[in-house]
Motif scaffolding. Structure first.
Motif, mmCIF file in Angstrom:
data_model
loop_
_atom_site.group_PDB
_atom_site.id
_atom_site.type_symbol
_atom_site.label_atom_id
_atom_site.label_comp_id
_atom_site.label_asym_id
_atom_site.label_seq_id
_atom_site.Cartn_x
_atom_site.Cartn_y
_atom_site.Cartn_z
ATOM 1 N N CYS A 33 0.930 -1.202 0.141
ATOM 2 C CA CYS A 33 -0.045 -0.122 0.238
ATOM 3 C C CYS A 33 0.778 1.410 -0.082
ATOM 4 C CB CYS A 33 -0.973 0.108 1.295
ATOM 5 S SG CYS A 33 -2.201 1.189 1.265
ATOM 6 N N PRO A 34 1.817 1.468 -1.213
ATOM 7 C CA PRO A 34 2.545 2.886 -1.202
ATOM 8 C C PRO A 34 1.760 4.013 -1.520
ATOM 9 C CG PRO A 34 2.626 1.498 -3.336
ATOM 10 C CD PRO A 34 1.471 0.716 -2.186
ATOM 11 N N ILE A 35 0.740 4.407 -0.387
ATOM 12 C CA ILE A 35 -0.026 5.587 -0.559
ATOM 13 C C ILE A 35 -0.092 6.392 0.572
ATOM 14 C CG2 ILE A 35 -2.664 6.036 -0.799
ATOM 15 C CD1 ILE A 35 -3.026 3.375 -2.055
ATOM 16 N N LEU A 89 9.076 7.478 7.651
ATOM 17 C CA LEU A 89 10.427 6.939 7.114
ATOM 18 C C LEU A 89 10.642 7.666 5.859
ATOM 19 C CD1 LEU A 89 10.527 3.224 8.390
ATOM 20 C CD2 LEU A 89 11.829 5.281 9.105
ATOM 21 N N HIS A 90 11.650 7.556 5.343
ATOM 22 C CA HIS A 90 12.018 8.323 4.026
ATOM 23 C C HIS A 90 11.353 7.862 2.922
ATOM 24 C CE1 HIS A 90 14.370 4.828 2.357
ATOM 25 N NE2 HIS A 90 14.532 4.797 3.694
ATOM 26 N N ARG A 91 11.079 6.478 2.731
ATOM 27 C CA ARG A 91 10.392 6.194 1.510
ATOM 28 C C ARG A 91 8.919 6.658 1.494
ATOM 29 N NH1 ARG A 91 11.678 1.442 3.993
ATOM 30 N NH2 ARG A 91 12.665 0.908 2.127
ATOM 31 N N TYR A 92 8.439 7.075 2.475
ATOM 32 C CA TYR A 92 6.841 7.568 2.425
ATOM 33 C C TYR A 92 6.694 8.839 1.840
ATOM 34 C CZ TYR A 92 2.412 9.513 4.289
ATOM 35 O OH TYR A 92 1.230 10.000 4.465
ATOM 36 N N TYR A 93 7.710 9.695 1.407
ATOM 37 C CA TYR A 93 7.591 10.701 0.780
ATOM 38 C C TYR A 93 7.561 10.571 -0.670
ATOM 39 C CZ TYR A 93 8.844 13.085 4.859
ATOM 40 O OH TYR A 93 9.036 13.569 6.243
ATOM 41 N N GLU A 94 7.734 9.149 -1.216
ATOM 42 C CA GLU A 94 7.929 9.011 -2.589
ATOM 43 C C GLU A 94 6.423 7.972 -2.799
ATOM 44 O OE1 GLU A 94 11.241 7.046 -3.927
ATOM 45 O OE2 GLU A 94 12.420 8.723 -3.534
ATOM 46 N N PHE A 95 5.541 7.810 -1.944
ATOM 47 C CA PHE A 95 4.472 7.050 -2.130
ATOM 48 C C PHE A 95 3.600 8.065 -2.793
ATOM 49 C CE2 PHE A 95 4.413 4.138 1.937
ATOM 50 C CZ PHE A 95 5.537 3.414 1.595
ATOM 51 N N LEU A 96 2.616 7.294 -3.403
ATOM 52 C CA LEU A 96 1.446 7.908 -4.203
ATOM 53 C C LEU A 96 0.504 8.543 -3.531
ATOM 54 C CD1 LEU A 96 0.699 4.476 -5.940
ATOM 55 C CD2 LEU A 96 1.731 6.509 -7.340
ATOM 56 N N GLY A 133 -2.641 6.224 -10.651
ATOM 57 C CA GLY A 133 -1.178 5.789 -10.088
ATOM 58 C C GLY A 133 -1.058 4.631 -9.464
ATOM 59 N N TYR A 134 -1.909 4.284 -8.541
ATOM 60 C CA TYR A 134 -1.830 3.065 -7.706
ATOM 61 C C TYR A 134 -1.931 1.681 -8.637
ATOM 62 C CZ TYR A 134 -3.112 -0.529 -4.564
ATOM 63 O OH TYR A 134 -3.195 -2.036 -3.699
#
Length: 204
Positions: free
Chosen positions: A156-158, A168-175, A182-183
């Protein structure tokens, strides 16, 4: 929309760059204090450790200085070791099974849980034990956060609609929240980033 996404990505990269700059400043301060790090081995310049030992407070003196409340609640604090160890075992087993099954790069516990404070000459046994406990507890939480963050990116990269405190850092690149197209079109891309080797490249 494309411009906004690019701007957010640039800001996220700037945050990572500034974190690297801060790490270099901290490393410079360590060197000024005589700390020597070779790989994962921590040491001190000649004479520094002797100077630290002169500032050590004996266990008896340390206990005598402690207030009654701290002594009484100490067993409650240390009782946390039981659920922490259970979480550690469970999460380690979880990623060993699930991450391997989905091809997700596994998180290295050693990158989060470390006991280097034991090398400090100014800590007595109780203080060193307290530091070891905090090192384990906070390191474990960091380890669990990274495991859960990779899980979130896979499934769930949203982003949330509401503000998330200290993601965390990767959250900022989530959709973006509500980006249905996009999903559907980019979920595989987010999963590919978690493959063995890809995560290491992005962190470095």
């Amino acid at each position: 929309m494309t411009i906004d996404i690019q701007r957010m990505q640039d800001m996220a990269h700037e945050i990572v760059r500034l974190q690297g700059e801060l790490d270099r400043e901290i490393e410079s301060r360590r060197r000024a204090l005589g700390v020597e790090i070779t790989g994962r081995i921590v040491g001190f310049e000649h004479g520094v450790l002797d100077a630290q030992r002169q500032l050590k407070v004996s266990v008896l003196r340390f206990v005598a200085r402690s207030d009654l409340v701290s002594i009484v609640i100490a067993p409650v604090i240390y009782s946390l070791i039981v659920p922490l160890v259970i979480v550690d075992i469970w999460v380690s087993a979880y990623q060993a099974i699930c991450f391997r099954a989905y091809g997700i790069a596994r998180v290295r516990r050693g990158d989060y849980i470390m006991f280097d404070r034991a090398h400090l000459g100014y800590l007595n046994r109780i203080e060193a034990m307290n530091c070891a406990f905090c090192s384990y507890a906070n390191g474990l939480i960091g380890f669990v956060r990274e495991v859960s963050s990779r899980t979130e990116q896979y499934w769930c990269p949203i982003k949330h609609a509401l503000r998330v405190s200290d993601p965390l850092h990767r959250y900022y690149e989530f959709l973006e929240y509500g980006d249905a197209d996009g999903y559907r079109s980019r979920l595989a891309e987010f999963r590919d980033r978690l493959r063995e080797g890809e995560v290491a490249d992005r962190v470095a």
